[in-house]
Design an enzyme around this catalytic site. Structure first.
Site, PDB file in Angstrom:
ATOM      1  N   GLY A   1      58.342   3.299  56.460  1.00 38.67           N
ATOM      2  CA  GLY A   1      57.382   2.451  57.029  1.00 38.67           C
ATOM      3  C   GLY A   1      56.844   1.201  56.330  1.00 38.67           C
ATOM      4  NE  ARG A   2      51.837   1.864  52.055  1.00 38.47           N
ATOM      5  CZ  ARG A   2      52.289   3.151  51.899  1.00 38.47           C
ATOM      6  NH1 ARG A   2      52.983   3.622  51.312  1.00 38.47           N
ATOM      7  NH2 ARG A   2      51.371   4.217  52.165  1.00 38.47           N
TER       8      ARG A   2
ATOM      9  CE1 TYR B   1      43.446  11.752  58.937  1.00 35.81           C
ATOM     10  CE2 TYR B   1      45.862  11.298  59.617  1.00 35.81           C
ATOM     11  CZ  TYR B   1      44.932  11.057  59.429  1.00 35.81           C
ATOM     12  OH  TYR B   1      44.039   9.598  58.668  1.00 35.81           O
TER      13      TYR B   1
ATOM     14  NE  ARG C   1      55.095  11.544  59.709  1.00 37.37           N
ATOM     15  CZ  ARG C   1      54.549  10.606  58.885  1.00 37.37           C
ATOM     16  NH1 ARG C   1      53.677   9.338  58.870  1.00 37.37           N
ATOM     17  NH2 ARG C   1      55.623   9.499  58.119  1.00 37.37           N
TER      18      ARG C   1
ATOM     19  CD  GLN D   1      51.538  10.346  64.286  1.00 37.57           C
ATOM     20  OE1 GLN D   1      49.952   9.677  64.144  1.00 37.57           O
ATOM     21  NE2 GLN D   1      52.541  10.340  63.905  1.00 37.57           N
TER      22      GLN D   1
END
Length: 367
Positions: free
Chosen positions: A324-325, A188, A235, A96
């Site tokens: 994810g987590r 971002y 993404r 990424q």
């Protein structure tokens, strides 16, 4: 369907489970990926696809302490150890590529300069993880501080940043990655150009929706020309408001973005759904519209359970699902999901910075 094989263009995935990017702040001196990081990713190689943690394309692109870069020879060599370890374990991995834009602090910037953004707007209450006292990554102790006031990029500065993305993509392939994902989500830099409330420009990169999508389009075209569009994903976080980035008409904006990306013909769009408590649910109609507009692979991430994942796959909204987590504490997550086994709980205090504790020491389920 979650455990079916899948072809991401020419890349054969063993299942439809994705390990999405998760910042862990374990990079070493010079923001170089370490042997410990190679072990971490190799442990999780049973995912159909791993997407690396956000990896800054330049020093200017860094927003947090101890995150890895991919712009120096040492950083490329460090990542080569990671990709070799993942491939040896039978996995596939994309890098990424990340420029945080305004979500940074002067202590991280070249010459302690102000961070850059689409516009000179500070997102109040948006904090970054920095090592103000220079304690080092092995200590794992940093400080959460308000991000610094950014300055707006001049038009003539933008081509150099686009080139940084393209060079980072070439570096990723040189480091052995199977492809790259552009970080266009979570407030971002790319996201700062797209969203109407973070982009107040009145030049060709602001104002109209077409202009606000211009930076994303130029970056995607540049990396596609550098490494091939079949190895490029992005993404996006269409309906979230992370890091203070908001759009006045998000559904229209991101369906238009999907149309631009479809015309270029990249491999995938990775949708980050809101994953906090009481988060808004992404409407099914939006997911269906996205599927109509974008003809490539669609990945969804955001508090997915196996049941929600199967529904998304069965209804055709998604081709791949990110967890994810759960991957933090369960290196063998695909096996656990397939056999309906209990999951380890992650130690939140060990998410960012530090050593192997809370990183490499989660137990595996014995087959």
């Amino acid at each position: 369907m979650l455990f079916d094989k899948y072809s991401l263009n020419t890349l054969a995935l063993t299942n439809r489970i994705v390990m999405p990017p998760m910042t862990r702040s374990r990079a070493g001196t010079g923001d170089v990926a370490t042997d410990m990081m190679a072990d971490y990713y190799a442990q999780r190689a049973s995912a159909g696809l791993i997407i690396s943690e956000g990896t800054q394309i330049s020093q200017q692109g860094q927003g947090y302490a101890w995150t890895p870069g991919i712009y120096s020879d040492a950083q490329i060599a460090g990542w080569k150890k990671v990709t070799d370890a993942v491939h040896h374990a039978g996995g596939k991995i994309f890098a990424q590529l990340w420029h945080v834009g305004r979500v940074s602090h002067t202590v991280l910037q070249p010459g302690n300069a102000a961070p850059v953004s689409s516009s000179a707007i500070q997102a109040e209450g948006v904090k970054v993880f920095v090592d103000v006292e220079g304690r080092g990554p092995e200590n794992g102790v940093g400080d959460m501080v308000q991000h610094s006031m950014p300055r707006a990029l001049a038009v003539e500065e933008i081509p150099a940043i686009v080139n940084d993305y393209a060079q980072a993509a070439r570096n990723a392939i040189a480091a052995g990655f199977d492809g790259i994902e552009l970080h266009g989500a979570n407030g971002y830099l790319i996201n700062q150009f797209i969203d109407s409330q973070s982009n107040l420009r009145d030049d060709e990169y602001g104002g109209s929706l077409q202009n606000r999508l211009r930076f994303m389009k130029e970056v995607v075209e540049a990396v596609s020309a550098a490494i091939g569009k079949e190895r490029v994903g992005i993404r996006l976080a269409p309906l979230t408001t992370l890091m203070g980035s908001r759009d006045d008409t998000p559904e229209a904006t991101y369906l238009a973005a999907a149309s631009v990306l479809n015309a270029i013909g990249i491999a995938y769009i990775h949708i980050a759904e809101a994953d906090w408590d009481d988060a808004p649910v992404m409407p099914a109609a939006f997911k269906e519209a996205l599927r109509i507009i974008f003809h490539g692979t669609l990945i969804y991430s955001g508090k997915y359970t196996p049941e929600r994942a199967e529904e998304a796959l069965a209804k055709g909204w998604a081709d791949l699902i990110g967890f994810g987590r759960p991957f933090i504490a369960n290196p063998d997550l695909p096996y656990r999901l397939q056999h309906n086994l209990p999951l380890n709980e992650p130690v939140r205090e060990k998410f960012f910075g530090g050593g192997a504790e809370g990183y490499l020491d989660y137990p595996l389920q014995k087959a």
